[in-house]
Design a protein around this motif. Sequence first.
Motif, short mmCIF file in Angstrom:
data_model
loop_
_atom_site.label_atom_id
_atom_site.label_comp_id
_atom_site.label_asym_id
_atom_site.label_seq_id
_atom_site.Cartn_x
_atom_site.Cartn_y
_atom_site.Cartn_z
N VAL A 193 -3.86 -20.16 51.49
CA VAL A 193 -3.60 -18.99 52.32
C VAL A 193 -3.05 -19.47 53.67
CG1 VAL A 193 -4.59 -16.94 53.38
CG2 VAL A 193 -5.49 -17.77 51.20
N PRO A 194 -1.90 -18.94 54.11
CA PRO A 194 -1.37 -19.33 55.42
C PRO A 194 -2.42 -19.16 56.52
CG PRO A 194 0.23 -18.03 54.21
CD PRO A 194 -1.04 -17.97 53.42
N ALA A 195 -2.42 -20.08 57.47
CA ALA A 195 -3.47 -20.11 58.47
C ALA A 195 -3.60 -18.79 59.24
CB ALA A 195 -3.22 -21.26 59.45
N GLY A 196 -2.48 -18.22 59.65
CA GLY A 196 -2.53 -16.96 60.40
C GLY A 196 -3.14 -15.84 59.59
N GLU A 197 -2.75 -15.78 58.31
CA GLU A 197 -3.28 -14.74 57.42
C GLU A 197 -4.77 -14.93 57.19
OE1 GLU A 197 -2.63 -13.30 52.78
OE2 GLU A 197 -1.00 -14.33 53.83
N LEU A 198 -5.18 -16.18 56.99
CA LEU A 198 -6.59 -16.45 56.75
C LEU A 198 -7.42 -16.11 57.98
CD1 LEU A 198 -8.87 -17.54 54.99
CD2 LEU A 198 -8.29 -19.85 55.75
N ALA A 199 -6.93 -16.43 59.15
CA ALA A 199 -7.65 -16.11 60.38
C ALA A 199 -7.86 -14.60 60.49
CB ALA A 199 -6.89 -16.63 61.60
N ASP A 200 -6.82 -13.83 60.18
CA ASP A 200 -6.93 -12.37 60.25
C ASP A 200 -7.93 -11.85 59.22
OD1 ASP A 200 -5.05 -12.29 62.25
OD2 ASP A 200 -3.37 -11.80 60.92
N GLU A 201 -7.93 -12.45 58.02
CA GLU A 201 -8.85 -11.99 56.98
C GLU A 201 -10.30 -12.32 57.33
OE1 GLU A 201 -7.43 -13.55 53.26
OE2 GLU A 201 -5.95 -11.94 53.05
N VAL A 202 -10.51 -13.45 57.97
CA VAL A 202 -11.87 -13.81 58.41
C VAL A 202 -12.34 -12.82 59.47
CG1 VAL A 202 -13.20 -15.53 59.71
CG2 VAL A 202 -11.75 -16.25 57.81
N ALA A 203 -11.50 -12.54 60.47
CA ALA A 203 -11.87 -11.58 61.51
C ALA A 203 -12.13 -10.20 60.93
CB ALA A 203 -10.76 -11.52 62.57
N TYR A 204 -11.32 -9.81 59.95
CA TYR A 204 -11.46 -8.50 59.28
C TYR A 204 -12.81 -8.39 58.60
CZ TYR A 204 -10.37 -4.88 55.77
OH TYR A 204 -10.39 -3.77 54.96
N GLN A 205 -13.22 -9.43 57.89
CA GLN A 205 -14.49 -9.40 57.17
C GLN A 205 -15.67 -9.32 58.14
OE1 GLN A 205 -14.61 -12.16 53.53
NE2 GLN A 205 -12.72 -12.82 54.53
N ILE A 206 -15.59 -10.09 59.21
CA ILE A 206 -16.66 -10.06 60.20
C ILE A 206 -16.77 -8.68 60.83
CG2 ILE A 206 -17.48 -11.01 62.41
CD1 ILE A 206 -15.93 -13.61 61.65
N GLY A 207 -15.61 -8.12 61.17
CA GLY A 207 -15.60 -6.79 61.79
C GLY A 207 -16.17 -5.72 60.89
N ALA A 208 -15.86 -5.80 59.59
CA ALA A 208 -16.38 -4.81 58.65
C ALA A 208 -17.91 -4.87 58.58
CB ALA A 208 -15.78 -5.05 57.27
N LEU A 209 -18.45 -6.08 58.54
CA LEU A 209 -19.90 -6.21 58.46
C LEU A 209 -20.55 -5.80 59.78
CD1 LEU A 209 -22.25 -7.12 56.63
CD2 LEU A 209 -22.07 -9.38 57.68
N GLU A 210 -19.89 -6.07 60.89
CA GLU A 210 -20.44 -5.73 62.20
C GLU A 210 -20.71 -4.23 62.32
OE1 GLU A 210 -21.64 -6.40 66.26
OE2 GLU A 210 -21.52 -7.67 64.47
N VAL A 211 -19.85 -3.41 61.73
CA VAL A 211 -20.05 -1.96 61.78
C VAL A 211 -21.40 -1.59 61.17
CG1 VAL A 211 -19.24 0.24 60.84
CG2 VAL A 211 -17.60 -1.39 61.78
N PHE A 212 -21.70 -2.15 60.01
CA PHE A 212 -22.95 -1.81 59.32
C PHE A 212 -24.15 -2.47 59.99
CE2 PHE A 212 -19.70 -1.34 55.94
CZ PHE A 212 -19.85 0.02 55.75
N ALA A 213 -23.96 -3.67 60.52
CA ALA A 213 -25.06 -4.34 61.21
C ALA A 213 -25.47 -3.54 62.45
CB ALA A 213 -24.65 -5.76 61.60
N ARG A 214 -24.50 -3.08 63.20
CA ARG A 214 -24.82 -2.31 64.41
C ARG A 214 -25.43 -0.96 64.06
NH1 ARG A 214 -23.46 -4.21 69.23
NH2 ARG A 214 -22.04 -6.00 69.34
N ALA A 215 -24.95 -0.34 62.99
CA ALA A 215 -25.52 0.94 62.57
C ALA A 215 -26.99 0.78 62.18
CB ALA A 215 -24.73 1.50 61.39
N ALA A 216 -27.35 -0.43 61.73
CA ALA A 216 -28.74 -0.70 61.35
C ALA A 216 -29.58 -1.16 62.54
CB ALA A 216 -28.78 -1.76 60.25
N GLY A 217 -28.97 -1.22 63.72
CA GLY A 217 -29.69 -1.65 64.90
C GLY A 217 -29.71 -3.14 65.10
N SER A 218 -28.79 -3.85 64.44
CA SER A 218 -28.72 -5.31 64.55
C SER A 218 -27.28 -5.70 64.91
CB SER A 218 -29.15 -5.95 63.23
OG SER A 218 -29.21 -7.36 63.33
#
Length: 263
Positions: A88-113
Amino acid sequence: MASMITPLITPLIDLNADLGEGFGRWTLTDDEALLSVVTSANVACGFHAGDPSIMRRVCELAAERSVRIGAQVSYRDLAGFGRRSMDVPAGELADEVAYQIGALEVFARAAGSRVSYVKPHGALYNRTVHDADQAGAVVAGVRTAAGAGDLPVLGLPGSLLLAAAEAAGLTAVAEAFADRAYTPAGTLVPRGEPGAVLHDPDAVVARSVAIATEGAVTAADGSRVTLGARSLCLHGDTTGAAGLALRVREALDAAGVRVEAFT
């Protein structure tokens, strides 16, 4: 002259497990049982396993039990469970990593974490041990998600991933595996090779205690490998994982090891 007494240092280890590794009606890990044992939860973010509802549920369960939530990022490989290496090209992989973290962050914060750390999964984890391009891309993605703050990165001791994380100002956390065989170089024996995964519960428990108390493991060739790990991974997708995790936790307690999440 008064005698000098060397103070005893209590061994300290974090227990992490891969959780939320299902999809739709299909489930793989016993998330609730494992969350009663571990101190850190590596939650699948949808690229190798997991879906929004599973991510939400695991975050809620983790928050209820005061278990730290980590984003387990992966190559986009749902069919191969993230265990197929991809270019995976480095720029694309970096974006995909940030995307995954951001998606989980939404649910973590909704749970109070919140998302407290990041750990690559499967092929991406192993690739970042020796591939500077992919390791740098993962760290760039973490840096994007972290903003000006710190977001610790879990990885293999001595890996390029941890070196890149430190260079980027992120906390690097060395990790060991309770049920994986090691090469003399301190890397994991590839899963396709015989003996790559330890299936004997007694051996897994003994290895876990040795990692926590001695900071070392015996490699596949019989040599001793120093790890110095702060976190110990208990795979959630193995047969009887929850029961084995409980045995490991009890053995660590009996050995005087303090089981505590890294800071």
